[in-house]
Write a protein that holds these residues in place. Structure first.
Motif, PDB file in Angstrom:
ATOM      1  N   PRO A   8       0.821  -1.218   0.000  1.00 59.00           N
ATOM      2  CA  PRO A   8       0.000   0.000   0.000  1.00 59.00           C
ATOM      3  C   PRO A   8       0.855   1.268   0.000  1.00 59.00           C
ATOM      4  N   PHE A  13      -6.895   5.300  -4.110  1.00 55.76           N
ATOM      5  CA  PHE A  13      -7.924   4.262  -4.030  1.00 55.76           C
ATOM      6  C   PHE A  13      -7.291   2.869  -4.005  1.00 55.76           C
ATOM      7  N   ALA A  14      -6.357   2.644  -4.911  1.00 56.49           N
ATOM      8  CA  ALA A  14      -5.723   1.325  -4.995  1.00 56.49           C
ATOM      9  C   ALA A  14      -4.973   0.995  -3.702  1.00 56.49           C
ATOM     10  N   LYS A  57      -5.534   2.033  -0.723  1.00 61.47           N
ATOM     11  CA  LYS A  57      -6.498   1.721   0.342  1.00 61.47           C
ATOM     12  C   LYS A  57      -7.115   0.349   0.126  1.00 61.47           C
ATOM     13  N   LYS A  58      -7.478   0.130  -1.123  1.00 60.88           N
ATOM     14  CA  LYS A  58      -8.202  -1.093  -1.480  1.00 60.88           C
ATOM     15  C   LYS A  58      -7.414  -2.365  -1.132  1.00 60.88           C
ATOM     16  N   ILE A  59      -6.107  -2.356  -1.410  1.00 58.85           N
ATOM     17  CA  ILE A  59      -5.354  -3.585  -1.196  1.00 58.85           C
ATOM     18  C   ILE A  59      -4.840  -3.735   0.235  1.00 58.85           C
ATOM     19  N   ASP A  60      -4.967  -2.694   1.052  1.00 57.60           N
ATOM     20  CA  ASP A  60      -4.417  -2.769   2.406  1.00 57.60           C
ATOM     21  C   ASP A  60      -5.298  -3.626   3.303  1.00 57.60           C
ATOM     22  N   LYS A  61      -4.711  -4.695   3.868  1.00 55.33           N
ATOM     23  CA  LYS A  61      -5.489  -5.620   4.700  1.00 55.33           C
ATOM     24  C   LYS A  61      -5.309  -5.364   6.188  1.00 55.33           C
ATOM     25  N   GLN A 116      -0.514  -8.538   5.297  1.00 52.81           N
ATOM     26  CA  GLN A 116      -1.161  -8.466   3.991  1.00 52.81           C
ATOM     27  C   GLN A 116      -1.518  -9.848   3.443  1.00 52.81           C
TER      28      GLN A 116
END
Ligand SMILES: Nc1ncnc2c1ncn2[C@@H]1O[C@H](COP(=O)(O)OP(=O)(O)O)[C@@H](O)[C@H]1O
Ligand SMILES: [Mg+2]
Lengths: 236, 330
Positions: free
Chosen positions: A160, A225-226, A228-232, B96
């Protein structure tokens, strides 16, 4: 004296719209592909260099001799401190060697990459340093090799942040492409300079700038956006 | 079997030199749960990190299952490490990756085929009691659940040794008890040798057979937990076993303090004190007590205050000895 009324006179507007129709699409496309290619090459050079800056440092997973790290550091700092306009001229020989010419849209990619990859390396370095050292140590305790630690732990764990930082790099490269218009690089920068600065067609310049601003907005929004989207690391 | 011989580790930093480990000698048997306890800064983490060579010892040897780890090349050492895995206070999961992929991680490193790794990870999720969390990410789990995933991950490569560095220190008492149960269960079922590093006596007491007490880079005392628990010799051991007695001594005034240790031969502390009053005419003041009853037997320790004259103290000590408890003057 140029007053606002002149800029927006019906004559100026219809002329600007003509140019807009004829030249701007091509210029926008040029800006787009120059930015994309320069970003890609900067990443190809900057990512491994950034990784090296982290893994090779004292206490890194594959420490390199201190003098080597020092030299790398100095080179990056020097490249980053030269103003882009001057760098473009300084790398003419290299540009000619790689692109066969020093003026034009494609050749302008060379100085862009030279200017941007040290910046990308620094951004990659700062992202990688965010990875918890304990997680790296855990991977070591499982017998992971330095290569696996980089590819399976460090890069994925800070993805991220890498995306956010790379977005910054892309927007910076985009703004540099506008400058390369001065030495004959194509794109919106060239339009803005040629029509606005040399030929006093301010409306065209304004259009070109608006499109540049829109491009930056789109890239930044997509990047944020990307990332944020991929951050787990969030709970949902 | 883990043998640590004459192990020393000195950290040299620009501004000072720290002797974190000074000539440590220990051996841990196969299949046992061995505790290493000490106050913060005693050198426990350094010791455990020397066991898998995350920290290169300054001198001395570490032999695990007959292999001298110090003599291995980087590549050989990496291979050996899959047999000596570790869990940590901070869990250290990959944030992740989902839980299943976290457990697959050490298998990926070991070059195990994807499908096989997945199957093994699913079995391990079952073992640690979280079969439904495969697709969840660590951030969505509680601390105890994250530690379970970390345990599953540590077990993936079928290690011979599990090193736990303060693995329960970030957890509440209930969760701690559950994680300790799980570790004990794994030790029993899979026969894995476990080394438990902690600063909490309660942890050692609940799962370890033997313990080494570390102080200032040295092993101050070593032996069976029951032995050290009932007869701590060194000052550190006493401080760990009876954490509150120092403050109690301050409160004592002019009374004589006696520590009574219950080793499971009595059923209750109260009659003992009452009987002493009845039989010997000595009235004792209970200053401190930390006891618990395990299947009807009393364990723990208590500090009582009695009148401070030689004759009374002598009679009290004689009485307590008769009663089958350990007593000592504080
Ligand atoms: N990498 C290091 N560099 C310098 N000093 C260290 C390092 N690691 C540990 N130490 C020092 O070694 C001593 C023991 O530390 P540690 O093993 O972490 O203790 P514990 O785990 O028992 O709390 C401490 O004084 C600590 O400051
Ligand atoms: Mg520690």
């Amino acid at each position: 004296m140029y007053i606002i009324a002149d800029i927006f006179s019906s004559e100026a507007v219809s002329e600007a719209l003509d140019i807009l129709k004829n030249d701007i699409p091509k210029a926008a496309w040029e800006t787009f592909y120059v930015t994309a290619l320069a970003s890609l090459f900067s990443l190809i050079l900057g990512l491994p260099l950034g990784v090296l800056l982290v893994t090779g440092s004292k206490g890194g997973i594959r420490p390199l001799p201190a003098p080597i790290m020092r030299i790398l550091d100095v080179i990056i700092n020097i490249l980053r401190s030269i103003p882009f306009l001057i760098l473009m001229i300084m790398v003419f020989p290299l540009t000619r060697l790689i692109a066969g010419s020093v003026v034009g849209t494609v050749p302008s990619i060379v100085p862009l990459v030279i200017a941007a990859f040290p910046f990308v390396a620094r951004l990659v370095e700062s992202s990688l340093r965010e990875v918890d050292p304990e997680i790296i140590e855990t991977a070591q305790s499982m017998g992971a090799s330095p290569w696996k630690i980089v590819t399976r732990v460090m890069i994925p764990e800070c993805m991220p942040s890498l995306i956010s930082n790379f977005t910054i790099a892309v927007t910076t490269i985009l703004s540099y492409t506008a400058m390369s218009g001065i030495i004959g690089g194509g794109g919106l920068g060239k339009i803005a300079i040629n029509y606005g600065y040399y030929r006093y067609k301010h409306l065209v310049m304004i259009f070109a700038v608006i499109i540049l601003v829109l491009m930056v907005q789109i890239i930044q929004t997509a990047g944020t956006f990307a990332a944020k989207k991929i951050d787990k690391r969030t709970r949902h | 079997m883990i043998e640590i011989k004459n192990l020393s580790k000195t950290f040299v930093t620009p501004d000072n030199t720290v002797e974190a480990l000074k000539n440590i000698n220990l051996s841990v048997n196969d299949g046992e749960i061995y505790g290493i306890i000490g106050m913060s800064g005693a050198g426990k983490s350094t010791l455990v990190r020397c066991i898998n060579m995350l920290e290169k010892p300054t001198s001395g040897t570490v032999i695990v299952n007959g292999v001298d780890l110090g003599s291995l090349s980087d590549r050989e050492l990496r291979k050996e490490r899959s047999k000596i895995t570790m869990i940590f206070q901070g869990f250290n999961l990959l944030m992740q990756r989902n839980c299943l992929k976290n457990i697959c991680f050490p298998l990926e490193i070991a070059g195990v085929k994807k499908a096989e790794a997945k199957k093994r990870a699913e079995e391990l999720l079952e073992i640690v009691g979280l079969p439904d969390k495969a697709k969840n990410y660590p951030a969505q789990l509680s601390g105890g659940q994250q530690q379970r995933i970390a345990i599953a991950r540590a077990l993936a490569t079928e290690p011979k040794v599990l090193l736990c560095d303060e693995a329960t220190s970030a957890l509440d008492p209930n969760t701690t008890a559950q994680i300790l149960d799980l570790i004990r269960d794994i030790n029993k079922r899979l026969g894995i040798t476990v080394i438990v590093i902690t600063h909490q006596m309660s942890v050692v007491e609940s799962i370890c057979e033997r313990v080494a007490i570390m102080d200032n880079g040295e092993v101050a005392e070593e032996g069976k937990v029951s032995e050290i628990f009932s007869h701590p010799k060194s000052l550190v051991a006493k401080r760990l076993v009876f954490p509150d007695s120092a403050e109690t001594a301050e409160l004592a005034g002019d009374e004589k303090l006696i520590r009574i240790i219950f080793n499971g031969h009595n059923s209750s502390a109260r009659p003992l004190i009452a009987e002493m009053a009845l039989k010997e005419g000595i009235t004792a003041n209970i200053c401190y007590a930390s006891t618990k009853t395990i299947s009807g037997d009393l364990y723990g320790n208590m500090i009582i205050g009695i009148p401070n004259d030689e004759e009374t103290v002598k009679r009290a000590m004689a009485f307590l000895k008769e009663e089958n408890v350990t007593a000592e003057e504080v």
